[in-house]
Design an enzyme around this catalytic site. Structure first.
Site, mmCIF file in Angstrom:
data_model
loop_
_atom_site.group_PDB
_atom_site.id
_atom_site.type_symbol
_atom_site.label_atom_id
_atom_site.label_comp_id
_atom_site.label_asym_id
_atom_site.label_seq_id
_atom_site.Cartn_x
_atom_site.Cartn_y
_atom_site.Cartn_z
ATOM 1 N N ASN A 1 0.826 -1.226 0.000
ATOM 2 C CA ASN A 1 0.000 0.000 0.000
ATOM 3 C C ASN A 1 0.851 1.264 0.000
ATOM 4 O O ASN A 1 0.838 2.064 0.931
ATOM 5 C CB ASN A 1 -0.974 0.001 1.184
ATOM 6 C CG ASN A 1 -0.285 -0.133 2.535
ATOM 7 O OD1 ASN A 1 0.857 -0.586 2.614
ATOM 8 N ND2 ASN A 1 -0.964 0.266 3.588
ATOM 9 N N ASP B 1 -3.326 -5.402 1.819
ATOM 10 C CA ASP B 1 -3.291 -4.907 3.200
ATOM 11 C C ASP B 1 -3.518 -3.399 3.278
ATOM 12 O O ASP B 1 -3.022 -2.637 2.454
ATOM 13 C CB ASP B 1 -1.962 -5.233 3.889
ATOM 14 C CG ASP B 1 -1.978 -4.764 5.335
ATOM 15 O OD1 ASP B 1 -2.865 -5.210 6.080
ATOM 16 O OD2 ASP B 1 -1.148 -3.921 5.705
ATOM 17 N N HIS C 1 -5.983 -8.650 4.976
ATOM 18 C CA HIS C 1 -6.382 -7.663 5.982
ATOM 19 C C HIS C 1 -7.904 -7.764 6.092
ATOM 20 O O HIS C 1 -8.619 -7.224 5.251
ATOM 21 C CB HIS C 1 -5.920 -6.274 5.500
ATOM 22 C CG HIS C 1 -6.447 -5.113 6.269
ATOM 23 N ND1 HIS C 1 -5.629 -4.238 6.947
ATOM 24 C CD2 HIS C 1 -7.704 -4.652 6.455
ATOM 25 C CE1 HIS C 1 -6.366 -3.286 7.515
ATOM 26 N NE2 HIS C 1 -7.624 -3.512 7.225
ATOM 27 N N ASN D 1 -5.195 -0.106 13.271
ATOM 28 C CA ASN D 1 -6.175 -0.927 12.573
ATOM 29 C C ASN D 1 -5.657 -2.353 12.415
ATOM 30 O O ASN D 1 -4.665 -2.546 11.730
ATOM 31 C CB ASN D 1 -6.414 -0.300 11.189
ATOM 32 C CG ASN D 1 -7.759 -0.666 10.633
ATOM 33 O OD1 ASN D 1 -8.521 -1.390 11.270
ATOM 34 N ND2 ASN D 1 -8.049 -0.190 9.440
ATOM 35 N N ASP E 1 3.667 -5.044 11.787
ATOM 36 C CA ASP E 1 2.798 -4.012 11.216
ATOM 37 C C ASP E 1 3.378 -2.619 11.496
ATOM 38 O O ASP E 1 2.635 -1.669 11.747
ATOM 39 C CB ASP E 1 1.360 -4.136 11.738
ATOM 40 C CG ASP E 1 0.354 -3.435 10.821
ATOM 41 O OD1 ASP E 1 0.771 -2.861 9.791
ATOM 42 O OD2 ASP E 1 -0.846 -3.449 11.137
ATOM 43 N N PRO F 1 -4.227 5.418 10.721
ATOM 44 C CA PRO F 1 -4.017 4.367 11.719
ATOM 45 C C PRO F 1 -2.615 3.787 11.637
ATOM 46 O O PRO F 1 -2.059 3.674 10.556
ATOM 47 C CB PRO F 1 -5.056 3.312 11.325
ATOM 48 C CG PRO F 1 -5.254 3.507 9.858
ATOM 49 C CD PRO F 1 -4.950 4.942 9.544
ATOM 50 N N GLY F 2 -2.048 3.421 12.786
ATOM 51 C CA GLY F 2 -0.747 2.748 12.740
ATOM 52 C C GLY F 2 0.183 3.108 13.869
ATOM 53 O O GLY F 2 0.120 4.206 14.420
HETATM 54 ZN ZN LIG Z 1 -3.520 -4.387 7.696
#
Ligand SMILES: [Zn+2]
Length: 385
Positions: A89, A145, A172, A237, A264, A278-279
């Protein structure tokens, strides 16, 4: 030749010496160590194979403002990781041979081994499958993902292709438990190999345990932050888990159902975080977070090695282990307690809710293909030249 002396080699359950010549572990034991030019005293420390990340966000191409290629590599080395599976991504999305080549051109220069994933659908649009047949020459892992593959017929066709060509899909699932159950059913129907990313819910665990017991070809990973944080208000997420969920994750690890720890690792600038991205950034402390949780839960170091090194390593064709004749990819760690300090991060982003939290076990040195690629300066090194 590089000699690591007096190391406690976790897999062998003994204190011994490791002699490295070129990129290979030449011998383990006390024989033939006289010619070593560079000597590292690892007394009191653990030696393990270096870590492999099943779930890493490189942020390139396109998002170097969150993390550059070089920062990604340095952060991994500091965290004890010498190889990572990088998700697709990015901008542009990795959905063509051209983008795969672009990433490779940059990552070939790094000490970090990057295994680049391609997306399942073009530009992650969820509608149009990528050309698996031609991309298969360059990667054997595909993932959308960041996004759920909503269209059930698209998921079915992708998994049929996975069955036919023998590649892996990393999924995901969102909403997690609902999609995990749906996707298990698809694998049951059409085959293929589906790996579930960042599993965080008790309900998902229950479905996956059942599927594995039934012999369905699914695997899954859990993340350091879902094991480490409970009921925390921080945008990630899937969301940070509840106490019940964490207990289920730990139980699944103890029962041998979990295949991998995937970090992640997802760098974001302060501004992107404010705008809701998110992350969590966590590769630099992933080992220490996991070691703390495992230590408290009585989960042994060999399980940690299996989940953080051997299984994810195997996904990309690496046989990780401290074995004579194998590639010298290893970490030396202490078992001291310390506090996470986001100001010490070598990557530019600092998005973590865990700053100041107690962890256990510091990566002191990382060796990739026989080269010392990270040294925090704590171990005594002598040169015999
Ligand atoms: Zn993911």
């Amino acid at each position: 030749m590089l000699l690591i002396k007096n190391a406690f080699v976790v897999e062998l359950d003994e204190i011994t010496n490791i002699l490295i010549e070129g990129d290979t572990i030449k011998s383990i034991g006390s024989e033939g160590t006289e010619g070593a030019l560079d000597i590292i005293d690892a007394k009191g420390m653990f030696v393990m194979p270096s870590f492999s990340d099943s779930h890493f966000h490189l942020r390139n191409p396109g998002h170097a403002y969150k993390q550059t290629y070089e920062e990604a590599s340095a952060a991994c080395m500091k965290g004890g990781y010498t190889d990572v599976i990088a998700l697709a991504n990015t901008n542009p999305v990795v959905d063509s041979i051209e983008v795969l080549r672009e990433v490779k051109e940059h990552t070939d220069k790094l000490p970090l081994d990057v295994y680049q994933v391609a997306s399942v659908t073009k530009a992650l649009n969820g509608k149009e499958l990528v050309d698996f047949d031609t991309l298969m020459d360059h990667t054997k892992i595909f993932s959308d993902d960041g996004k759920n593959v909503d269209d059930i017929s698209i998921m079915k066709r992708a998994l049929k292709k996975s069955e036919e060509l023998g590649f892996l899909i990393m999924d995901h699932s969102e909403p997690e438990s609902e999609m995990v159950k749906r996707n298990i059913e698809i694998v049951k129907e059409v085959g293929g190999h589906l790996h579930f990313c960042h599993i965080s819910k008790k309900e998902s665990i229950e479905a996956l345990v059942k599927a594995k017991d039934a012999g369905i070809n699914v695997t899954f990973e859990v993340t350091p932050h879902h094991l480490f944080g409970i009921d925390l208000d921080y945008r990630v997420n899937p969301p940070i888990a509840t106490k019940d969920d964490v207990e289920a994750l730990i139980g699944a690890i103890k029962d041998g159902y979990v295949d991998a720890i995937g970090t992640d690792h997802a760098p974001h600038t302060e501004e992107d975080k404010k705008n809701g991205s998110p992350g969590i950034i966590n590769i630099e402390n992933a080992y220490s977070m996991i070691r703390k949780v495992f230590y408290e839960q009585g989960i042994d170091m060999n399980t940690l090695i299996q989940l953080m090194s051997k299984w994810p390593g195997k996904l990309v064709g690496k046989e990780k282990g401290i074995v004579e004749g194998s590639v010298a990819d290893m970490v030396i760690v202490s078992d001291e307690e310390y506090k996470i300090d986001k100001e010490s991060f070598v990557t530019r982003s600092k998005n973590t809710p865990f700053d100041g939290r107690d962890v256990r076990g510091r990566v002191l040195m990382t060796i990739a293909k026989g080269d010392v690629v990270y040294d925090n300066g704590e171990l005594t090194r002598k040169s015999n030249q």
